[in-house]
Design a protein around this motif. Structure first.
Motif, PDB file in Angstrom:
ATOM      1  N   LYS A  72       0.833  -1.199   0.000  1.00 38.88           N
ATOM      2  CA  LYS A  72       0.000   0.000   0.000  1.00 38.88           C
ATOM      3  C   LYS A  72       0.866   1.246   0.000  1.00 38.88           C
ATOM      4  O   LYS A  72       2.070   1.198   0.281  1.00 38.88           O
ATOM      5  CB  LYS A  72      -0.936   0.025   1.207  1.00 38.88           C
ATOM      6  CG  LYS A  72      -0.237   0.275   2.534  1.00 38.88           C
ATOM      7  CD  LYS A  72      -1.241   0.466   3.662  1.00 38.88           C
ATOM      8  CE  LYS A  72      -0.491   0.735   4.977  1.00 38.88           C
ATOM      9  NZ  LYS A  72      -1.399   1.009   6.100  1.00 38.88           N
TER      10      LYS A  72
ATOM     11  N   GLU B 195       0.411   5.671   1.017  1.00 40.25           N
ATOM     12  CA  GLU B 195      -0.449   6.623   1.701  1.00 40.25           C
ATOM     13  C   GLU B 195      -0.221   8.040   1.192  1.00 40.25           C
ATOM     14  O   GLU B 195       0.869   8.387   0.727  1.00 40.25           O
ATOM     15  CB  GLU B 195      -0.215   6.562   3.213  1.00 40.25           C
ATOM     16  CG  GLU B 195      -0.571   5.221   3.822  1.00 40.25           C
ATOM     17  CD  GLU B 195      -0.447   5.180   5.337  1.00 40.25           C
ATOM     18  OE1 GLU B 195      -0.235   6.263   5.949  1.00 40.25           O
ATOM     19  OE2 GLU B 195      -0.569   4.089   5.922  1.00 40.25           O
TER      20      GLU B 195
ATOM     21  N   VAL C 286     -10.212   5.767  -7.200  1.00 37.40           N
ATOM     22  CA  VAL C 286      -8.786   5.453  -7.116  1.00 37.40           C
ATOM     23  C   VAL C 286      -8.514   4.227  -7.978  1.00 37.40           C
ATOM     24  O   VAL C 286      -9.237   3.227  -7.905  1.00 37.40           O
ATOM     25  CB  VAL C 286      -8.343   5.170  -5.665  1.00 37.40           C
ATOM     26  CG1 VAL C 286      -6.862   4.793  -5.625  1.00 37.40           C
ATOM     27  CG2 VAL C 286      -8.606   6.368  -4.764  1.00 37.40           C
TER      28      VAL C 286
ATOM     29  N   ASN D 247      -5.182   1.682  -9.592  1.00 36.88           N
ATOM     30  CA  ASN D 247      -3.776   1.308  -9.592  1.00 36.88           C
ATOM     31  C   ASN D 247      -3.507   0.484 -10.844  1.00 36.88           C
ATOM     32  O   ASN D 247      -4.171  -0.535 -11.075  1.00 36.88           O
ATOM     33  CB  ASN D 247      -3.441   0.513  -8.336  1.00 36.88           C
ATOM     34  CG  ASN D 247      -2.027  -0.045  -8.341  1.00 36.88           C
ATOM     35  OD1 ASN D 247      -1.789  -1.176  -7.956  1.00 36.88           O
ATOM     36  ND2 ASN D 247      -1.064   0.747  -8.780  1.00 36.88           N
TER      37      ASN D 247
ATOM     38  N   PHE E  66      -9.339   1.598  -1.302  1.00 34.37           N
ATOM     39  CA  PHE E  66      -8.754   2.743  -0.597  1.00 34.37           C
ATOM     40  C   PHE E  66      -9.577   3.075   0.638  1.00 34.37           C
ATOM     41  O   PHE E  66     -10.721   2.669   0.779  1.00 34.37           O
ATOM     42  CB  PHE E  66      -8.652   3.956  -1.518  1.00 34.37           C
ATOM     43  CG  PHE E  66      -9.970   4.562  -1.930  1.00 34.37           C
ATOM     44  CD1 PHE E  66     -10.524   5.612  -1.206  1.00 34.37           C
ATOM     45  CD2 PHE E  66     -10.657   4.079  -3.044  1.00 34.37           C
ATOM     46  CE1 PHE E  66     -11.744   6.178  -1.591  1.00 34.37           C
ATOM     47  CE2 PHE E  66     -11.872   4.641  -3.431  1.00 34.37           C
ATOM     48  CZ  PHE E  66     -12.421   5.693  -2.705  1.00 34.37           C
TER      49      PHE E  66
ATOM     50  N   LEU F  83      -5.099   9.195   3.228  1.00 34.84           N
ATOM     51  CA  LEU F  83      -5.662   8.326   2.202  1.00 34.84           C
ATOM     52  C   LEU F  83      -4.750   7.118   2.057  1.00 34.84           C
ATOM     53  O   LEU F  83      -3.575   7.255   1.705  1.00 34.84           O
ATOM     54  CB  LEU F  83      -5.764   9.064   0.865  1.00 34.84           C
ATOM     55  CG  LEU F  83      -6.087   8.202  -0.368  1.00 34.84           C
ATOM     56  CD1 LEU F  83      -7.473   7.561  -0.238  1.00 34.84           C
ATOM     57  CD2 LEU F  83      -5.987   9.029  -1.648  1.00 34.84           C
ATOM     58  N   LYS F  84      -5.280   5.933   2.353  1.00 31.68           N
ATOM     59  CA  LYS F  84      -4.537   4.695   2.193  1.00 31.68           C
ATOM     60  C   LYS F  84      -5.009   3.996   0.928  1.00 31.68           C
ATOM     61  O   LYS F  84      -6.213   3.813   0.733  1.00 31.68           O
ATOM     62  CB  LYS F  84      -4.741   3.777   3.402  1.00 31.68           C
ATOM     63  CG  LYS F  84      -4.239   4.371   4.716  1.00 31.68           C
ATOM     64  CD  LYS F  84      -4.482   3.419   5.880  1.00 31.68           C
ATOM     65  CE  LYS F  84      -3.980   4.027   7.189  1.00 31.68           C
ATOM     66  NZ  LYS F  84      -4.216   3.121   8.343  1.00 31.68           N
ATOM     67  N   VAL F  85      -4.069   3.623   0.081  1.00 29.75           N
ATOM     68  CA  VAL F  85      -4.386   2.934  -1.175  1.00 29.75           C
ATOM     69  C   VAL F  85      -3.671   1.592  -1.191  1.00 29.75           C
ATOM     70  O   VAL F  85      -2.438   1.532  -1.087  1.00 29.75           O
ATOM     71  CB  VAL F  85      -3.953   3.765  -2.398  1.00 29.75           C
ATOM     72  CG1 VAL F  85      -4.242   3.003  -3.685  1.00 29.75           C
ATOM     73  CG2 VAL F  85      -4.650   5.121  -2.405  1.00 29.75           C
TER      74      VAL F  85
ATOM     75  N   ILE G 285      -5.949   9.119  -9.012  1.00 32.06           N
ATOM     76  CA  ILE G 285      -6.918   9.579  -8.019  1.00 32.06           C
ATOM     77  C   ILE G 285      -7.785  10.686  -8.632  1.00 32.06           C
ATOM     78  O   ILE G 285      -7.256  11.664  -9.168  1.00 32.06           O
ATOM     79  CB  ILE G 285      -6.224  10.131  -6.756  1.00 32.06           C
ATOM     80  CG1 ILE G 285      -5.294   9.083  -6.142  1.00 32.06           C
ATOM     81  CG2 ILE G 285      -7.259  10.586  -5.723  1.00 32.06           C
ATOM     82  CD1 ILE G 285      -4.416   9.617  -5.022  1.00 32.06           C
TER      83      ILE G 285
END
Length: 483
Positions: free
Chosen positions: A60, A62, A102, A104, A111, A121-123, A139
């Motif tokens: 992850k 952030e 979001v 990737n 997220f 924001l954690k992805v 994003i």
């Protein structure tokens, strides 16, 4: 307030978001598309390209969401209670950032927005990254600007756009560092990165930018700016329908001043150029081709960004000092980064010392360098006396998180006054020639990186034994200050 013209613009996103890489040395890159709407909201989308330089099997990443500090139900406000009326002249106005999507590597990603003030924001990455592997996080977001005289917001004269987009958190000590937008100081921490930006605004605005303009296109009543810059810590834009613009060269750098109520704009521009040249001679050549200085609706004296300095429009009585101070910050926290939430005293102290040294050399206020140092001592002793009476006498420990400062005055006492005296003491201990040679070498070694207080202590200790202990005695609150 004058109403903003409605801006209708469709960004051509994905072709723009694939051109921000350097395959030899992979520098993190932000590709931003930003549209300002008439209701004082921003439609934004961003692709952050990066390489895993953190840990094996990175799962992850952030980001800091600074606009959420302006939320109505935020547990921590961006200003102290004593400053609320000056910040929100028309009453409280909410600001925030909403994360709409979001992705990737082109696929939807899981997220979460969490943390104090909902500022993290954690992805979760769709595939774990091994060391050295690269990926992109897309994003889509919407920002609501507060009606506030602050770093983010709009006031009577300017629209202030800084720290308005998701900023990748710094990875250190095995985790991502989450900033909280405390009211004291400058609660920011970031890595240098490359930026490519498309900014769309009504053509009635003049834009002061921290990035150089690559291309400008007029579309109906709107203007689209294409901008880019390498190895910068952040980007910021300040917009006004009232800006006048003057320019001048400082060495290889073009300096542009945006103003609307400056009593002597040519003098302000001259100070910006003189200080830029002066600090270049002391600490190493300024690395950017352009430098902007702009007035704005802001409750404090000024604020620095990579390539731009904001000057409060009510600073006419001390504009030279503010301009010099913010220009010094181009080196200290601009070129060399610091965690301003933990050791804000270091970049502020270096900037204050540099400003005093510059002002004394040019005698812009008909004063000597030592006069500014004595001012710092007097201010420190006065504020400390008042704080001791209210809270009880305690050691003036300098290394502390911003949440530990109870008032702006206490922050000024520690991070400006005491730190300026500390750097002056180091200057006297090393001597002028050794001091500037040491700091210049430190800047060169840490350029476009982040440094902490031990990095600086190690650098000065190598130059003269005992210099490190001198700094530590100040930082720990062990050394007394007197006139």
């Amino acid at each position: 307030m004058k109403k903003i013209i409605l801006l209708l613009c469709v960004l051509s996103v994905f072709p723009f978001f694939t051109s921000c890489k350097n395959e030899e040395v992979f520098t993190p890159c932000y590709s931003l598309g930003v549209t300002l709407n008439e209701d004082m909201t921003i439609d934004g989308q961003m692709t952050y390209s990066f390489s895993n330089e953190y840990q094996k099997n990175l799962s992850k990443i952030e980001f800091n969401l600074y606009p959420n500090a302006y939320r109505e139900n935020a547990s921590v406000k961006p200003v102290f209670d004593s400053d609320i009326s000056a910040c929100y002249e028309n009453g409280f106005s909410e600001g925030k950032i909403d994360i709409l999507a979001v992705k990737n590597s082109g696929k939807d990603a899981v997220f979460e927005v969490s943390g104090e003030n909902m500022q993290t924001l954690k992805v979760w990455l769709n595939d774990c990254l091994d060391l050295g592997e690269k990926t992109e996080v897309y994003i889509k977001f919407k920002v609501t600007l507060p009606n506030a005289n602050h770093r983010l917001g709009y006031g009577e004269n300017t629209v202030n756009l800084s720290w308005f987009y998701p900023i990748a958190s710094v990875y250190e000590n095995g985790e991502f560092y989450s900033n909280v937008y405390y009211p004291a100081g400058d609660p920011f921490y970031s890595e240098c990165a490359d930026y490519k930006v498309k900014l769309n605004v009504p053509s009635s605005f003049v834009v002061a930018s921290s990035l150089p303009f690559d291309k400008t296109e007029w579309i109906g009543g709107n203007t689209e700016y294409v901008l880019s810059g390498n190895s910068v810590r952040d980007v910021a834009f300040f917009l006004s329908k009232k800006y006048n613009v003057i320019k001048k060269s400082a060495g290889k750098t073009q300096v542009t001043y945006y103003y609307y109520n400056d009593l002597n704009p040519e003098k302000t521009l001259d100070t910006a150029c003189k200080s830029l040249n002066f600090f270049s001679s002391l600490y190493g050549e300024y690395p950017y081709s352009e430098y902007s200085v702009c007035q704005g609706d802001f409750i404090y004296g000024g604020m620095e960004y990579s390539g731009l300095s904001l000057i409060a429009d009510n600073a006419n009585s001390f504009t030279d000092y503010v301009v010099a101070h913010e220009t010094a910050h181009q080196w200290f926290h601009g070129i060399v980064g610091f965690n301003e939430s933990e050791i804000g005293f270091l970049d502020e102290g270096l900037a204050e010392f540099s400003t005093a040294y510059f002002m004394g050399k040019y005698k812009l206020e008909n004063r000597e360098y030592i006069d500014y140092i004595n001012d710092a001592k007097n201010s420190y002793l006065s504020i400390k006396s008042s704080i001791d009476k209210v809270y009880g006498e305690k050691p003036p420990i300098m290394k502390r998180n911003l949440k530990q400062f109870r008032t702006n005055a206490e922050y000024v006492m520690i991070s400006y006054n005491r730190s300026e005296v500390m750097i002056d003491s180091l200057y006297n201990y090393l001597g002028e020639k050794k001091f500037f040679k040491t700091v210049k070498k430190f800047v060169k070694e840490k350029a476009f990186k982040n440094a902490n207080e031990e990095d600086f202590i190690s650098a000065v200790e190598k130059k003269k034994r005992g210099a490190g202990n001198l700094l530590r005695s100040f930082i720990r609150g062990e050394r007394e200050i007197s006139l």
